[in-house]
Design an enzyme around this catalytic site. Sequence first.
Site, PDB file in Angstrom:
ATOM      1  N   LEU A 170       0.810  -1.222   0.000  1.00 23.55           N
ATOM      2  CA  LEU A 170       0.000   0.000   0.000  1.00 23.55           C
ATOM      3  C   LEU A 170       0.844   1.273   0.000  1.00 23.55           C
ATOM      4  O   LEU A 170       0.364   2.337   0.397  1.00 23.55           O
ATOM      5  CB  LEU A 170      -0.973   0.012   1.200  1.00 23.55           C
ATOM      6  CG  LEU A 170      -1.941  -1.176   1.283  1.00 23.55           C
ATOM      7  CD1 LEU A 170      -2.806  -1.078   2.542  1.00 23.55           C
ATOM      8  CD2 LEU A 170      -2.836  -1.251   0.043  1.00 23.55           C
ATOM      9  N   SER A 219      -0.836   2.972  -3.167  1.00 28.16           N
ATOM     10  CA  SER A 219      -2.156   2.490  -3.585  1.00 28.16           C
ATOM     11  C   SER A 219      -3.061   2.410  -2.367  1.00 28.16           C
ATOM     12  O   SER A 219      -2.654   2.731  -1.248  1.00 28.16           O
ATOM     13  CB  SER A 219      -2.042   1.115  -4.255  1.00 28.16           C
ATOM     14  OG  SER A 219      -1.455   0.182  -3.366  1.00 28.16           O
ATOM     15  N   ASP A 256       4.995  -6.672   2.369  1.00 24.31           N
ATOM     16  CA  ASP A 256       6.040  -6.123   1.501  1.00 24.31           C
ATOM     17  C   ASP A 256       6.907  -7.281   1.015  1.00 24.31           C
ATOM     18  O   ASP A 256       7.357  -8.106   1.819  1.00 24.31           O
ATOM     19  CB  ASP A 256       6.889  -5.122   2.296  1.00 24.31           C
ATOM     20  CG  ASP A 256       7.763  -4.263   1.403  1.00 24.31           C
ATOM     21  OD1 ASP A 256       8.368  -4.801   0.444  1.00 24.31           O
ATOM     22  OD2 ASP A 256       7.869  -3.053   1.674  1.00 24.31           O
ATOM     23  N   PHE A 291       3.161  -7.568 -10.255  1.00 20.47           N
ATOM     24  CA  PHE A 291       3.194  -6.136 -10.555  1.00 20.47           C
ATOM     25  C   PHE A 291       4.030  -5.340  -9.565  1.00 20.47           C
ATOM     26  O   PHE A 291       4.517  -4.258  -9.909  1.00 20.47           O
ATOM     27  CB  PHE A 291       1.773  -5.548 -10.495  1.00 20.47           C
ATOM     28  CG  PHE A 291       0.824  -6.027 -11.547  1.00 20.47           C
ATOM     29  CD1 PHE A 291       0.904  -5.541 -12.838  1.00 20.47           C
ATOM     30  CD2 PHE A 291      -0.171  -6.937 -11.247  1.00 20.47           C
ATOM     31  CE1 PHE A 291       0.009  -5.958 -13.811  1.00 20.47           C
ATOM     32  CE2 PHE A 291      -1.071  -7.363 -12.206  1.00 20.47           C
ATOM     33  CZ  PHE A 291      -0.974  -6.873 -13.495  1.00 20.47           C
ATOM     34  N   LEU A 336       8.442  -0.319  -7.279  1.00 16.58           N
ATOM     35  CA  LEU A 336       8.463   1.133  -7.436  1.00 16.58           C
ATOM     36  C   LEU A 336       8.579   1.460  -8.920  1.00 16.58           C
ATOM     37  O   LEU A 336       9.231   0.748  -9.675  1.00 16.58           O
ATOM     38  CB  LEU A 336       9.646   1.721  -6.661  1.00 16.58           C
ATOM     39  CG  LEU A 336       9.623   1.467  -5.141  1.00 16.58           C
ATOM     40  CD1 LEU A 336      10.919   1.948  -4.501  1.00 16.58           C
ATOM     41  CD2 LEU A 336       8.419   2.138  -4.492  1.00 16.58           C
ATOM     42  N   SER A 372       8.204  -3.670 -18.941  1.00 15.02           N
ATOM     43  CA  SER A 372       7.899  -2.340 -19.460  1.00 15.02           C
ATOM     44  C   SER A 372       8.615  -2.097 -20.772  1.00 15.02           C
ATOM     45  O   SER A 372       9.702  -2.642 -21.022  1.00 15.02           O
ATOM     46  CB  SER A 372       8.341  -1.292 -18.434  1.00 15.02           C
ATOM     47  OG  SER A 372       8.335  -0.005 -18.989  1.00 15.02           O
ATOM     48  N   TYR A 427      14.958   2.682 -12.947  1.00 12.45           N
ATOM     49  CA  TYR A 427      13.680   1.956 -12.958  1.00 12.45           C
ATOM     50  C   TYR A 427      13.651   0.932 -14.093  1.00 12.45           C
ATOM     51  O   TYR A 427      13.354  -0.242 -13.892  1.00 12.45           O
ATOM     52  CB  TYR A 427      12.510   2.936 -13.107  1.00 12.45           C
ATOM     53  CG  TYR A 427      11.251   2.287 -13.629  1.00 12.45           C
ATOM     54  CD1 TYR A 427      10.506   1.434 -12.813  1.00 12.45           C
ATOM     55  CD2 TYR A 427      10.821   2.493 -14.943  1.00 12.45           C
ATOM     56  CE1 TYR A 427       9.366   0.817 -13.301  1.00 12.45           C
ATOM     57  CE2 TYR A 427       9.679   1.874 -15.426  1.00 12.45           C
ATOM     58  CZ  TYR A 427       8.959   1.035 -14.612  1.00 12.45           C
ATOM     59  OH  TYR A 427       7.840   0.412 -15.093  1.00 12.45           O
ATOM     60  N   LYS A 466      13.614  -3.478 -14.302  1.00  9.58           N
ATOM     61  CA  LYS A 466      12.746  -4.335 -15.122  1.00  9.58           C
ATOM     62  C   LYS A 466      13.599  -5.259 -15.999  1.00  9.58           C
ATOM     63  O   LYS A 466      13.314  -6.464 -16.124  1.00  9.58           O
ATOM     64  CB  LYS A 466      11.836  -3.474 -16.004  1.00  9.58           C
ATOM     65  CG  LYS A 466      10.802  -2.663 -15.246  1.00  9.58           C
ATOM     66  CD  LYS A 466       9.747  -3.542 -14.598  1.00  9.58           C
ATOM     67  CE  LYS A 466       8.579  -2.744 -14.067  1.00  9.58           C
ATOM     68  NZ  LYS A 466       7.582  -3.574 -13.360  1.00  9.58           N
ATOM     69  N   VAL A 497       3.336  20.857 -21.571  1.00 11.93           N
ATOM     70  CA  VAL A 497       3.714  19.972 -22.666  1.00 11.93           C
ATOM     71  C   VAL A 497       5.208  20.135 -22.893  1.00 11.93           C
ATOM     72  O   VAL A 497       5.675  21.214 -23.267  1.00 11.93           O
ATOM     73  CB  VAL A 497       2.936  20.315 -23.958  1.00 11.93           C
ATOM     74  CG1 VAL A 497       3.409  19.429 -25.108  1.00 11.93           C
ATOM     75  CG2 VAL A 497       1.438  20.151 -23.729  1.00 11.93           C
ATOM     76  N   ARG A 533       3.438   8.488 -28.375  1.00  9.34           N
ATOM     77  CA  ARG A 533       3.490   7.333 -27.501  1.00  9.34           C
ATOM     78  C   ARG A 533       2.382   6.356 -27.868  1.00  9.34           C
ATOM     79  O   ARG A 533       1.371   6.732 -28.451  1.00  9.34           O
ATOM     80  CB  ARG A 533       3.336   7.747 -26.026  1.00  9.34           C
ATOM     81  CG  ARG A 533       4.470   8.611 -25.481  1.00  9.34           C
ATOM     82  CD  ARG A 533       5.748   7.821 -25.358  1.00  9.34           C
ATOM     83  NE  ARG A 533       6.841   8.602 -24.801  1.00  9.34           N
ATOM     84  CZ  ARG A 533       7.741   9.266 -25.530  1.00  9.34           C
ATOM     85  NH1 ARG A 533       7.666   9.250 -26.847  1.00  9.34           N
ATOM     86  NH2 ARG A 533       8.713   9.937 -24.941  1.00  9.34           N
TER      87      ARG A 533
END
Length: 337
Positions: free
Chosen positions: A33, A36, A58, A80, A83, A124, A148, A152, A216, A230
């Site tokens: 959490l 989320s 965790d 999923f 971080l 990703s 990050y 992955k 933007v 994208r």
Amino acid sequence: MKILVTGGTGYIGSHTVLSLQEAGHDVVVIDNLVNSSEESLRRVAELSGKTAEFHNVDLVDEAAVEGVFAAHAIDAVIHFAGLKAVGESVREPLKYYYNNLVGTLNLIRVMDRHDVRSIVFSSSATVYGEHNPIPYVEKMEIGANNPYGRTKEQIEDILADLGAADSRWHIALLRYFNPVGAHPSGRIGEDPQGIPNNLVPFIAQVAVGRRDKLMVFGGDYDTPDGTCLRDYIHVVDLAEGHVAALNHVADRPGVYRWNLGSGKGSSVLEVLRSFEKAVGQPIPYEVTGRRAGDLPAFWADATSALADLSWSTTKTVDQMCEDHWRWQKNNPLGYSA
């Protein structure tokens, strides 16, 4: 089957829990959490009529993960939890490497001890890095350009090595692009903590009055309207892609990689115009300088997912924006409302 979903209270996780339940699976959720709310699962239960069993755990706590597997006869895992903010990962790389890698290692060690060897991993498109031509194809050499993305990439390597060493493992690596939208009910959706890192939730917060205007980043790219392109994918389509991958690898050992995307690029201004249509009024924005690390354009080649999984996107950018706006309008403060 009984499916464990790590990070199952999050944006993509909660929509996938709903898709799994609608497909007849029982679901157990692990989440710490940190980014989320458990409220998402309460609303998923409203929509599905089924309750997912929740454990506030965790993944870096291996003993706690062990306890969950001891309490449930898990058949497969969709992973999923992790971080996910690129900018924060550049500022705090150790936090990202520790959380994402140690958490995953703990998870797959516990899975192995309990003879659970089927996993769908939420990877990703960031693993493709800056050097690949578009569209991105699964066989390309990967090379993420931020911590990050490298977590992955490294988790993909760990799982690929595991699958090569032990033929009992069934592994799906899903590389997806830009998830947006929300469940058409407007009951569950994206609820970013703090300033949104992604385009559509930021536009939504401007539209609902939480932010003054959209910035933007860059209007001088070599693209049709000068803004970045994208590949956007509706979160419900993405959730269905996870269920399709889970089903495909259930009786097929090995390591499989699939892009999940629409196969076409949409510009920042195109998405903004679609959102304005959904809202029914203009949304203030300002074009400013380029943001470091942003690529001009990228999108998926998703033909492998269509061939292997019979999966493809079904929803347009207009539908993504309509659903995202319905969620934001009905929940202006997200789940905390």
